[in-house]
Design a protein around this motif. Structure first.
Motif, short mmCIF file in Angstrom:
data_model
loop_
_atom_site.label_atom_id
_atom_site.label_comp_id
_atom_site.label_asym_id
_atom_site.label_seq_id
_atom_site.Cartn_x
_atom_site.Cartn_y
_atom_site.Cartn_z
N LEU A 477 0.84 -1.20 0.00
CA LEU A 477 0.00 0.00 0.00
C LEU A 477 0.87 1.25 0.00
O LEU A 477 0.58 2.23 -0.70
N PHE A 478 1.97 1.20 0.75
CA PHE A 478 2.91 2.32 0.77
C PHE A 478 3.49 2.56 -0.62
O PHE A 478 3.61 3.71 -1.08
N LYS A 479 3.82 1.48 -1.31
CA LYS A 479 4.36 1.60 -2.67
C LYS A 479 3.36 2.32 -3.58
O LYS A 479 3.72 3.23 -4.33
N LYS A 480 2.10 1.91 -3.51
CA LYS A 480 1.08 2.52 -4.38
C LYS A 480 0.88 4.00 -4.05
O LYS A 480 0.71 4.82 -4.94
N GLU A 481 0.90 4.33 -2.77
CA GLU A 481 0.67 5.71 -2.36
C GLU A 481 1.79 6.65 -2.82
O GLU A 481 1.54 7.74 -3.30
N ILE A 482 3.04 6.20 -2.67
CA ILE A 482 4.15 7.10 -3.03
C ILE A 482 4.36 7.16 -4.54
O ILE A 482 4.98 8.10 -5.05
N GLY A 484 2.28 7.87 -6.66
CA GLY A 484 1.54 9.00 -7.19
C GLY A 484 2.08 10.35 -6.79
O GLY A 484 1.54 11.39 -7.21
N LEU A 485 3.15 10.37 -5.97
CA LEU A 485 3.73 11.65 -5.53
C LEU A 485 4.48 12.32 -6.67
O LEU A 485 5.14 11.66 -7.49
N LYS A 638 3.88 9.94 4.35
CA LYS A 638 3.07 8.80 3.92
C LYS A 638 3.31 7.58 4.81
O LYS A 638 2.39 6.85 5.17
N TRP A 639 4.57 7.38 5.16
CA TRP A 639 4.92 6.22 5.99
C TRP A 639 4.24 6.33 7.36
O TRP A 639 3.67 5.34 7.85
N GLN A 641 1.57 7.79 8.13
CA GLN A 641 0.13 7.57 8.00
C GLN A 641 -0.21 6.09 7.88
O GLN A 641 -1.17 5.60 8.48
N LEU A 642 0.60 5.36 7.10
CA LEU A 642 0.27 3.97 6.77
C LEU A 642 0.91 2.96 7.71
O LEU A 642 0.37 1.87 7.91
#
Length: 793
Positions: A477-482, A484-485, A638-639, A641-642
């Motif tokens: 999930l962390f991979k997917k979120e970052i 898009g940064l 992000k980290w 948060q997740l």
């Protein structure tokens, strides 16, 4: 009498301030460098020498022979230690050590303790690491027992007594009880950690039946032998033991074990196997030789300058002999002056060493010594060395000067003779030879360091930020979120990155003959984006692709080294060959071009790559050039948060990969600094000799100028003798330095060539340095008014 000796010595030394300063400064710098190197070498030789039972402690190492290779491992199977202890009465006890990363929480305090040590309950029985709190006999006996170092204990508990308190470990937040506090591990030991966890925790935390796992290599096993045990005789009993216990298992798996016992005291400098930090005996030899060279150069300066001034003191000796002075008294006078100079140099050396100690520790990359006053024996050695130098360096001048015949020198017919000149030339030649050799060696060392930093690694390491996830379930999930940064160009997840550790995987792969070949291969577990992100090149087949569903379970990519190990001359022939690895079966889909996933000191080894999400522990993001600090903050946000339960830990790949070379870089920096010191001391001596030579030839120069000699010819006259010595020294230094540096480069699998221009450059530097050093005095003499020098004639 002593007062008179001191008064005469002081008058003589103060009268010739320049020569005195050069002598004292040269000796001081030489002794300072020698003293610092002595501390460094002593520190390197002291690793793990403080254990009282150390001469009976051996590491159990193992050669693993497969049809493909022989793996020389410093890590052993979990089952070896306890089963050997039960089998052989010669073994008093054993202890196993393993390292792992561990999440530790205490309230709001949380750290990912990389390098956490797991150890058997006998750890403190084998090794002399002192507990300041807790019972050494029981501290590591129960599961989920933890021993902190003093520094780590303060990190979690402040000034409270941690004994009996609880911390939470791993992602499952297992409660662990603090049972001891150990003194911080000294710098000169191979076993270092912030916390030690009981080995009995492993089955509870990681569900492993350790004592039954003969083929799982994950522990470093130490055996404490009983007093008087013949290590070689015990070692000879191991093959039959292995045959009884796992003979059939070895034949079925086609992996055969051969034990060897390595003395713990020899591991740091002499071991060649993986598993622990390693030093370099070659570096110890190199620095020891440099120390001797520097001290030798300083002594040469002293003898040269003292004997060169012999003629000046000849009339003094003649008058004192006529006045009744005995030869013994004169010899003592000159020896006393020599000792006085050396003691002054020693005092200055102590001051310089104290001043330079913090910088030296920084250059060495470790605390060789917190301060010179912590090394009383070394300081005593320095003082004794200065006295020995004073006696040895002053012996020849004392013998020569005190033996002058008064009637000869008082009639003005005294000459230092050809023997004195030959001695000085021989000593200067030795200085130049050493200096040129050091210049050549320094260029080669730095050329090799540059080669390693600039060599094509086979992958792109620029602008890659790696976040350590420790396998947290939220990493995808962390991979997917970052991804898009803004500024993030690509993201991949893997078990490792080049320059980091990697798993060794028991593998069976079809070779050229179609047989399943057994090998223990390095393994990377990666996702679909890994190979494209690092711009690794495929030389045959294809990389992993989401278009093929089976790639997640049945596909393998190998490197060229693996294909060659299997016997394939054409990389395309490896495509489609079957494999079995860690319970998975499938086919090879591609061959990636060899890339350096380890240091350039090693050959590129066979490597396999598979998609195995359960083994992912790192997220690597390729970021755009720009504000790296802002990008780090964005990823950290992000980290948090997740993954709020884990600390945010990251590194940049180029820095991480370069860490492998820091030891060699430190060696290069130290080498450069000591080489510069040696050359500086040589120049000091050369300056003193040039000054004296010019002084002795003042009237000759005056006559030549009156007869029409040009400034250039005068400079040539004063320089040519020294330049001839440089050329001779160059001829001697080239083959010697080539041989020694060729041997040094053998430690590197990939190395820069020793080009001819290196020797030419070293010769040019030596000539230029010599000219600059003597030119001041030569030019000054050449442009001086000859009337002044001839007025007394």
């Amino acid at each position: 009498m002593l007062k008179n000796y001191l008064k005469i010595a002081w008058r003589n030394l103060s009268k010739h301030k320049a020569f005195t300063l050069i002598n004292i400064l040269g000796l001081a710098v030489g002794m300072t460098a020698c003293f610092l190197i002595f501390l460094y070498v002593s520190f390197e030789l002291s690793y793990d020498q403080f254990h009282t039972k150390g001469d009976r402690v051996y590491r159990l190492s193992c050669d693993i022979k497969t049809p493909s290779e022989t793996i020389k491992s410093g890590v052993s199977s979990w089952a070896f230690g306890p089963n050997l202890k039960n089998e052989f009465p010669e073994i008093e006890t054993y202890t196993r050590v393993a390292y792992d990363g561990m999440l530790v929480k205490k309230g709001d305090i949380k750290y990912q303790e990389e390098g956490t040590m797991f150890a058997d309950s006998t750890f403190f029985k084998v090794f002399d690491y002192k507990l300041v709190k807790g019972n050494a006999e029981t501290a590591l006996k129960e599961p989920l027992s933890v021993v902190f170092t003093e520094t780590a204990a303060r990190k979690y508990f402040g000034n409270e007594n941690p004994i009996g308190q609880t911390v939470q470990m791993t992602g499952d937040l297992l409660p662990a009880k603090v049972t001891g506090v150990v003194k911080d591990f000294p710098a000169n030991t191979l076993l270092k950690a912030e916390m030690i966890v009981s080995m009995s925790t492993y089955p509870q935390a990681f569900h492993r039946q350790l004592d039954e796992q003969w083929g799982n290599f994950g522990a470093i096993t130490y055996l404490l032998l009983k007093p008087g045990t013949d290590q070689a005789a015990l070692n000879s009993k191991f093959p039959s033991f292995l045959e009884r216990r796992v003979g059939e298992q070895m034949r079925v798996g086609k992996m055969f074990f051969i034990f060897s016992l390595e003395p713990m005291k020899d591991l740091y400098l002499h071991a060649t196997r993986d598993g622990l930090e390693r030093g370099s005996m070659n570096n110890v030899y190199v620095f020891s030789i440099i120390a001797v060279f520097i001290l030798l150069i300083a002594c040469i300066n002293f003898v040269n300058l003292t004997t060169a001034r012999a003629a000046e003191r000849a009339k003094e000796v003649g008058i004192r002999k006529v006045a009744g002075a005995q030869q013994q008294q004169l010899a003592l006078q000159f020896l006393g002056e020599s000792l006085l100079l050396c003691l002054a140099g020693c005092v200055l050396a102590i001051a310089l060493s104290s001043l330079l100690m913090p910088l030296f520790n920084q250059l060495a990359g470790k605390t060789v010594s917190p301060g010179i006053w912590h090394n009383g024996k070394a300081l005593l050695c320095l003082v004794l060395t200065s006295l020995v130098i004073g006696l040895l360096a002053g012996f020849y001048p004392a013998a020569v000067l005190s033996n002058f015949q008064p009637i000869t020198v008082l009639k003005g017919r005294f000459s230092t003779g050809m023997k004195g000149v030959a001695l000085r030339k021989g000593l200067v030649l030795a200085q130049f030879t050493i200096s040129i050799s050091l210049i050549i060696a320094t260029i080669i060392v730095y050329r090799q360091m540059h080669f390693m930093r600039s060599h094509d690694l086979g992958f792109n390491q620029d602008q890659v930020l790696v976040v350590e996830t420790s396998g947290d379930p939220a990493q995808e999930l962390f991979k997917k979120e970052i991804a898009g940064l803004a500024g993030v160009q690509s993201v991949a997840v893997s078990s490792s990155v080049p320059g980091g550790g990697n798993a060794g995987a028991y593998s069976e792969i079809q070779n050229k003959q179609g047989d399943f070949q057994v090998a223990n291969l390095d393994a990377y577990f990666v996702d679909f984006d890994y190979i494209p992100q690092f711009k690794m090149k495929m030389v045959a087949g294809r990389a992993f692709s989401k278009q093929f569903v089976t790639d997640t379970t049945e596909a393998m990519v190998i490197n060229e080294a693996t294909a060659k190990l299997l016997g394939f001359a054409r990389m395309e022939d490896a495509i489609g060959k079957r494999f079995k690895q860690w319970g998975r079966e499938g086919a090879i889909i591609g061959v990636v071009k060899n890339f350096h996933f380890r240091s350039l000191q090693e050959d590129i080894k066979p490597l396999t790559m598979r998609i195995e999400p359960g083994n992912f522990s790192m997220v690597s993001a390729k970021i755009a050039a720009g504000d790296a600090t802002a990008m780090v903050k964005a990823l950290e946000s992000k980290w948090n948060q997740l993954v709020p339960n884990r600390p945010f830990r990251y590194f940049f790949l180029d820095d991480y990969f370069d860490k492998q070379y820091r030891g060699q870089q430190r060696f290069g920096n130290l080498f450069l600094n000591f080489a510069i010191l040696a050359i500086f001391i040589s120049c000091l001596g050369l300056l003193g000799l040039a000054s004296y030579s010019t002084l002795q030839r003042t009237r000759e120069i005056g006559v030549r100028k009156v007869m029409g000699a040009s400034v250039t010819s005068i400079i040539n006259l004063l320089s040519v003798d020294f330049l001839k010595l440089v050329v001779i020294a160059f001829v001697i230094a080239v083959p010697v330095s080539w041989y020694l540096m060729h041997k040094w480069l053998q430690d590197f699998a990939y190395k820069a060539a020793i080009s001819w221009w290196i020797f030419a450059a070293a010769g040019g530097i030596a000539l230029l340095t010599t000219l600059i050093t003597i030119s001041f005095q030569a030019v000054k003499a050449a442009i001086a008014n000859p009337v002044r020098s001839l007025r007394a004639e």
